[in-house]
Each structure stands twice: as C-alpha cells, then as structure tokens.
Design a protein around this motif. Sequence first.
Motif, PDB file in Angstrom:
ATOM      1  N   LEU A 171       0.386  -1.914  -0.052  1.00 23.93           N
ATOM      2  CA  LEU A 171      -0.164  -0.092   0.219  1.00 23.93           C
ATOM      3  C   LEU A 171       0.881   1.374  -0.055  1.00 23.93           C
ATOM      4  CD1 LEU A 171      -2.543  -0.789   2.426  1.00 23.93           C
ATOM      5  CD2 LEU A 171      -2.973  -0.848  -0.067  1.00 23.93           C
ATOM      6  N   ARG A 172       2.816   1.376   1.046  1.00 23.57           N
ATOM      7  CA  ARG A 172       3.117   2.611   0.928  1.00 23.57           C
ATOM      8  C   ARG A 172       3.456   2.251  -0.713  1.00 23.57           C
ATOM      9  NH1 ARG A 172       4.445   0.513   5.594  1.00 23.57           N
ATOM     10  NH2 ARG A 172       6.049  -0.987   4.711  1.00 23.57           N
ATOM     11  N   CYS A 173       3.640   1.283  -0.754  1.00 22.30           N
ATOM     12  CA  CYS A 173       4.434   1.870  -2.288  1.00 22.30           C
ATOM     13  C   CYS A 173       3.422   2.320  -3.140  1.00 22.30           C
ATOM     14  CB  CYS A 173       5.030   0.458  -2.975  1.00 22.30           C
ATOM     15  SG  CYS A 173       6.581  -0.173  -2.327  1.00 22.30           S
ATOM     16  N   LEU A 174       2.584   1.801  -4.050  1.00 20.24           N
ATOM     17  CA  LEU A 174       1.038   1.894  -3.916  1.00 20.24           C
ATOM     18  C   LEU A 174       1.354   3.288  -4.632  1.00 20.24           C
ATOM     19  CD1 LEU A 174      -0.779   0.608  -6.438  1.00 20.24           C
ATOM     20  CD2 LEU A 174      -2.487   0.821  -4.029  1.00 20.24           C
ATOM     21  N   GLN A 175       0.847   4.012  -2.870  1.00 13.52           N
ATOM     22  CA  GLN A 175       0.619   5.924  -2.414  1.00 13.52           C
ATOM     23  C   GLN A 175       2.277   6.402  -3.590  1.00 13.52           C
ATOM     24  OE1 GLN A 175       0.771   6.693   0.822  1.00 13.52           O
ATOM     25  NE2 GLN A 175      -1.359   7.649   0.823  1.00 13.52           N
ATOM     26  N   GLN A 176       3.491   5.367  -3.543  1.00  9.05           N
ATOM     27  CA  GLN A 176       4.319   5.896  -3.954  1.00  9.05           C
ATOM     28  C   GLN A 176       4.343   6.112  -5.276  1.00  9.05           C
ATOM     29  OE1 GLN A 176       8.215   4.424  -2.092  1.00  9.05           O
ATOM     30  NE2 GLN A 176       9.194   5.981  -2.266  1.00  9.05           N
ATOM     31  N   VAL A 177       3.934   5.488  -5.580  1.00  9.21           N
ATOM     32  CA  VAL A 177       4.001   4.998  -7.509  1.00  9.21           C
ATOM     33  C   VAL A 177       3.448   6.310  -7.736  1.00  9.21           C
ATOM     34  CG1 VAL A 177       2.414   3.393  -8.440  1.00  9.21           C
ATOM     35  CG2 VAL A 177       5.288   2.972  -8.527  1.00  9.21           C
ATOM     36  N   ASP A 178       2.192   6.442  -7.348  1.00 14.68           N
ATOM     37  CA  ASP A 178       0.976   7.377  -7.030  1.00 14.68           C
ATOM     38  C   ASP A 178       1.549   8.895  -8.259  1.00 14.68           C
ATOM     39  OD1 ASP A 178      -1.934   9.206  -6.687  1.00 14.68           O
ATOM     40  OD2 ASP A 178      -1.834   7.937  -8.396  1.00 14.68           O
ATOM     41  N   TYR A 179       2.091   9.222  -6.531  1.00 15.62           N
ATOM     42  CA  TYR A 179       2.680  10.339  -6.744  1.00 15.62           C
ATOM     43  C   TYR A 179       3.592  10.510  -6.993  1.00 15.62           C
ATOM     44  CZ  TYR A 179       5.998  13.759  -4.096  1.00 15.62           C
ATOM     45  OH  TYR A 179       6.458  14.847  -3.755  1.00 15.62           O
ATOM     46  N   GLU A 180       4.681   9.669  -7.692  1.00  9.70           N
ATOM     47  CA  GLU A 180       6.056   9.882  -8.561  1.00  9.70           C
ATOM     48  C   GLU A 180       5.574   9.826 -10.147  1.00  9.70           C
ATOM     49  OE1 GLU A 180       8.892  10.500  -8.293  1.00  9.70           O
ATOM     50  OE2 GLU A 180       9.135   9.523  -5.965  1.00  9.70           O
ATOM     51  N   TYR A 181       4.206   8.840 -10.367  1.00 10.48           N
ATOM     52  CA  TYR A 181       3.621   9.274 -11.780  1.00 10.48           C
ATOM     53  C   TYR A 181       3.477  10.795 -12.430  1.00 10.48           C
ATOM     54  CZ  TYR A 181      -1.099   8.863 -13.087  1.00 10.48           C
ATOM     55  OH  TYR A 181      -2.606   8.772 -12.568  1.00 10.48           O
ATOM     56  N   LYS A 182       2.657  10.709 -11.338  1.00 12.24           N
ATOM     57  CA  LYS A 182       1.799  12.583 -11.090  1.00 12.24           C
ATOM     58  C   LYS A 182       2.647  13.473 -11.300  1.00 12.24           C
ATOM     59  CE  LYS A 182      -3.125  10.382  -9.846  1.00 12.24           C
ATOM     60  NZ  LYS A 182      -3.859  10.215  -8.302  1.00 12.24           N
ATOM     61  N   MET A 183       3.976  13.269 -10.690  1.00 12.00           N
ATOM     62  CA  MET A 183       4.692  14.406 -10.581  1.00 12.00           C
ATOM     63  C   MET A 183       5.442  14.422 -11.779  1.00 12.00           C
ATOM     64  SD  MET A 183       6.784  16.322  -8.541  1.00 12.00           S
ATOM     65  CE  MET A 183       7.703  15.764  -6.937  1.00 12.00           C
ATOM     66  N   LEU A 184       5.666  13.253 -12.430  1.00  9.85           N
ATOM     67  CA  LEU A 184       6.184  13.629 -13.894  1.00  9.85           C
ATOM     68  C   LEU A 184       5.130  13.695 -14.557  1.00  9.85           C
ATOM     69  CD1 LEU A 184       9.419  12.660 -15.596  1.00  9.85           C
ATOM     70  CD2 LEU A 184       7.637  10.181 -14.837  1.00  9.85           C
ATOM     71  N   LYS A 185       4.618  13.335 -14.791  1.00  9.97           N
ATOM     72  CA  LYS A 185       2.964  13.810 -16.072  1.00  9.97           C
ATOM     73  C   LYS A 185       3.583  15.457 -15.417  1.00  9.97           C
ATOM     74  CE  LYS A 185      -1.237  13.717 -17.004  1.00  9.97           C
ATOM     75  NZ  LYS A 185      -2.616  12.728 -16.858  1.00  9.97           N
ATOM     76  N   THR A 186       3.514  16.231 -14.699  1.00  8.92           N
ATOM     77  CA  THR A 186       3.332  17.684 -14.557  1.00  8.92           C
ATOM     78  C   THR A 186       5.152  18.418 -14.829  1.00  8.92           C
ATOM     79  OG1 THR A 186       2.003  17.304 -12.187  1.00  8.92           O
ATOM     80  CG2 THR A 186       2.840  19.371 -12.247  1.00  8.92           C
ATOM     81  N   LYS A 187       5.771  17.403 -14.572  1.00  5.39           N
ATOM     82  CA  LYS A 187       6.884  17.938 -14.830  1.00  5.39           C
ATOM     83  C   LYS A 187       7.028  18.101 -16.622  1.00  5.39           C
ATOM     84  CE  LYS A 187       9.215  18.420 -11.096  1.00  5.39           C
ATOM     85  NZ  LYS A 187      10.312  19.868 -10.365  1.00  5.39           N
ATOM     86  N   LEU A 188       6.470  16.788 -17.389  1.00  5.98           N
ATOM     87  CA  LEU A 188       6.930  16.550 -18.664  1.00  5.98           C
ATOM     88  C   LEU A 188       6.286  17.331 -19.541  1.00  5.98           C
ATOM     89  CD1 LEU A 188       7.571  12.544 -18.840  1.00  5.98           C
ATOM     90  CD2 LEU A 188       9.144  14.285 -19.215  1.00  5.98           C
ATOM     91  N   GLN A 189       5.160  17.570 -18.767  1.00  2.65           N
ATOM     92  CA  GLN A 189       3.619  18.629 -19.566  1.00  2.65           C
ATOM     93  C   GLN A 189       4.591  20.109 -19.388  1.00  2.65           C
ATOM     94  OE1 GLN A 189       1.089  17.542 -20.173  1.00  2.65           O
ATOM     95  NE2 GLN A 189       1.535  19.412 -21.044  1.00  2.65           N
ATOM     96  N   ASP A 190       5.296  20.521 -18.491  1.00  2.00           N
ATOM     97  CA  ASP A 190       5.952  21.720 -18.290  1.00  2.00           C
ATOM     98  C   ASP A 190       6.618  21.592 -19.665  1.00  2.00           C
ATOM     99  OD1 ASP A 190       5.868  22.626 -14.367  1.00  2.00           O
ATOM    100  OD2 ASP A 190       4.849  22.424 -16.190  1.00  2.00           O
ATOM    101  N   LEU A 191       7.963  20.509 -19.206  1.00  5.78           N
ATOM    102  CA  LEU A 191       8.523  20.591 -20.573  1.00  5.78           C
ATOM    103  C   LEU A 191       8.590  20.890 -21.698  1.00  5.78           C
ATOM    104  CD1 LEU A 191      11.857  19.977 -20.315  1.00  5.78           C
ATOM    105  CD2 LEU A 191      10.845  17.032 -21.862  1.00  5.78           C
ATOM    106  N   PHE A 192       7.237  19.755 -22.577  1.00  2.83           N
ATOM    107  CA  PHE A 192       6.691  19.708 -23.743  1.00  2.83           C
ATOM    108  C   PHE A 192       6.061  21.496 -24.109  1.00  2.83           C
ATOM    109  CE2 PHE A 192       7.403  15.524 -23.908  1.00  2.83           C
ATOM    110  CZ  PHE A 192       6.639  14.995 -23.026  1.00  2.83           C
ATOM    111  N   ASN A 193       5.843  21.891 -23.493  1.00  2.22           N
ATOM    112  CA  ASN A 193       5.054  22.900 -22.989  1.00  2.22           C
ATOM    113  C   ASN A 193       6.327  24.184 -23.774  1.00  2.22           C
ATOM    114  OD1 ASN A 193       2.225  22.527 -22.505  1.00  2.22           O
ATOM    115  ND2 ASN A 193       2.631  23.761 -20.072  1.00  2.22           N
TER     116      ASN A 193
END
Lengths: 208, 156
Positions: B116-138
Amino acid sequence: MAVGEVMRMEIPAGGDMSVTSPELHVLAVDDSIVDRKVIERLLRISACKVTTVESGARALQYLGLDGDKGASGLKVNLIVTDYSMPGLTGYDLLKKIKESSVFREIPVVIMSSENILPRIEQCLREGAEDFLLKPVKLADVKRIKELIMRNEAEDCKTLSHSNKRKLSEYIDDASSPSSSSTHGDSSAKDFPSSKRMKSEDEKFSSLL
Amino acid sequence: MNTVVAKLQRQFQDYLVSLYQQGFLDNQFTELRKLQDEGTPDFVAEVVSLFFDDCSKLINSMSRSLERPENVDFKQVDSGVHQLKGSSSSVGARRVKNVCISFKECCDVQNREGCLRCLQQVDYEYKMLKTKLQDLFNLEKQIVQAGGAIPQVNIN
C-alpha cells in the motif's frame, strides 16, 4: 523448401544483389501498449514496415497459423516478440513458428526485461535469432536489422548463383536430412544449432 | 539574432538537465528523444501519455486487489507491478521504476502494508513526472512557436 517463399526480394534486371535494399516487414508482438509504440517507432525509423499485435494469439492469427483462414496480405520477414505475455508467451509463439513448415524460416527475435540466462539459452536453442534486453534501443534494432539483411542476402546469393540443376539438387538435399550438403548457407538452415551457437556467443559477450 | 528563442532554448535545456539530475529521467528518455524529429514532433509526448494512462489503470486495479486485508490477490498485484516496471523502464521514468523494484519486494513477501505504501508512492511519482514533463513539452511548444528548433541536449 522453397527459399524464395520467405523473402520476396525485388531483383533488378542486372541481378546485382548489392543494389537492392528491400524493406523488411516486421511483425512486433507485445502486450504493453507503451512498448508497442516504442518498438514500432524504432523499426519505422530503421526503414522497416511494421505491424504490431498485442498477443501471441493475434500474431498467429495474423500469420494465418491459428487454423482459421484469416491470413494477412504482406509477407513477414521478421518477428520481434516480448517474452512475458499473458496467454501465449514469446517462447510459446517461437515454438509454434518453428514447428510450422511454412513459417519456420522467419527469424524470430525475443525481447525481455529480465536478463535470465537459462531463458535466453532456451530461446536460442528453440531457434530464436537473437535476444534483446529491454528497454530496447535504436542500436539494438539496427543490429538486428543488419543481421537479418545479411542472412537474407546470403540466401539470395546462394539462389542466384545456382543453375536449374543445382537448384533441384538443393531441394533434394533439403528434404533428406542425412545427405551431406555442399551448399554452405543452406546447411546452416538445416542444422540451426550451428547458427545459434554463433549468436549465443555474440549475445553473451554483449550481455556480460 | 533571436534572443527570445535562445532564452527559451536555454530554459528548455536547463530544465531537461535538471530532470535527469534529480533522477526523474534516465538514459532511456534520451533514447526516446532520438526517435523524434520534425516529422514526428509529438512522439515522446504520445509515448509518455500512453505511459501515464497505463499507470493510472494499473494503479487502480492494484488498489482494488489490495483493498481487503483478508483477501489480497498478490498475484494480480505482482503482475501489475511487473507491467508498470516494464513500461516505466521503456520511457525512462526512473523514479517510478525504482518504486516498482521496492513494490515487487513487498509483493514477494506478501506484505500488504508495504504494498500500500509503494502504491501510494508510485501514484505520487507518476503524477509528479506527468507535471514535470508537461512543463517540458510546453517549453518545446513555445520554442517551436517562436520559430526555433528544439535543442539536442547531451546528458552526461
């Protein structure tokens, strides 16, 4: 076995094999949509025609090997498949292809995210042309393509240098496995282990 | 001399390098960028979009499998982690991939809390990366709109 059946190459009037560069048609099999997109691009960038399918079962369907008559149009020159897939694994698919008299000459390359030596050995023993460790890179695809093109060119050179008598001799040789073959490359096809051993060495040296 | 373009290109370069330095991305992302050209300017964005959709789907199904403590389908979770690890590896999503390694270990020993902890972490990490890459693509879009070319960035 009719060698020409596997690879339809456009041989120009002069018969000079070095001029022609036919496009390989690759069938890529992977259950991951991300990996399918990546491998498709890798292959397209390497000037290959690509068809992607999401499972071993669909691959067999596409080839027309599943019993149904639904065979596709384009001839397939290379199959690249993931190893771990639900249902038919890449290994199962490899076996089915090598068991088929029609398709066993199509080179099959296995991809896997796991570097498991017994798995690699098993695939190579079963007749896989090569084994790629994921994530797959452009250099990997280039290497595979060169390997396949080299093999195909050798096959066609063998054919073009034969006259009719030699050709019928070759067909006789291929159908009687005990006869000693004087055709260098064709013997590699009849005895896949010699070719596999070479690829095994190449593969191991790049992995270790 | 178009200083607007040069400034944007510099921004882009610095941002991309920082993503590698902070461990969000690894060499496989570089490999993906090699596959993009003027003819296929959205290739990387399309692949990562598929990846993020995959993340969302897998995280949801693993969450369901982990829901009831008395009835956890660890096989299903393991399968989900394997797929997630594979696709994160294919796009160069380094942090997501690393969480998957720990996640698999929790699965192997049937540690629901750990999972459950890892699940939470993986959720956090992919969303964080999504935001970062969105900025990059912009940034990429802005460069192209300003008439510039996307810089080839060398990471090493």
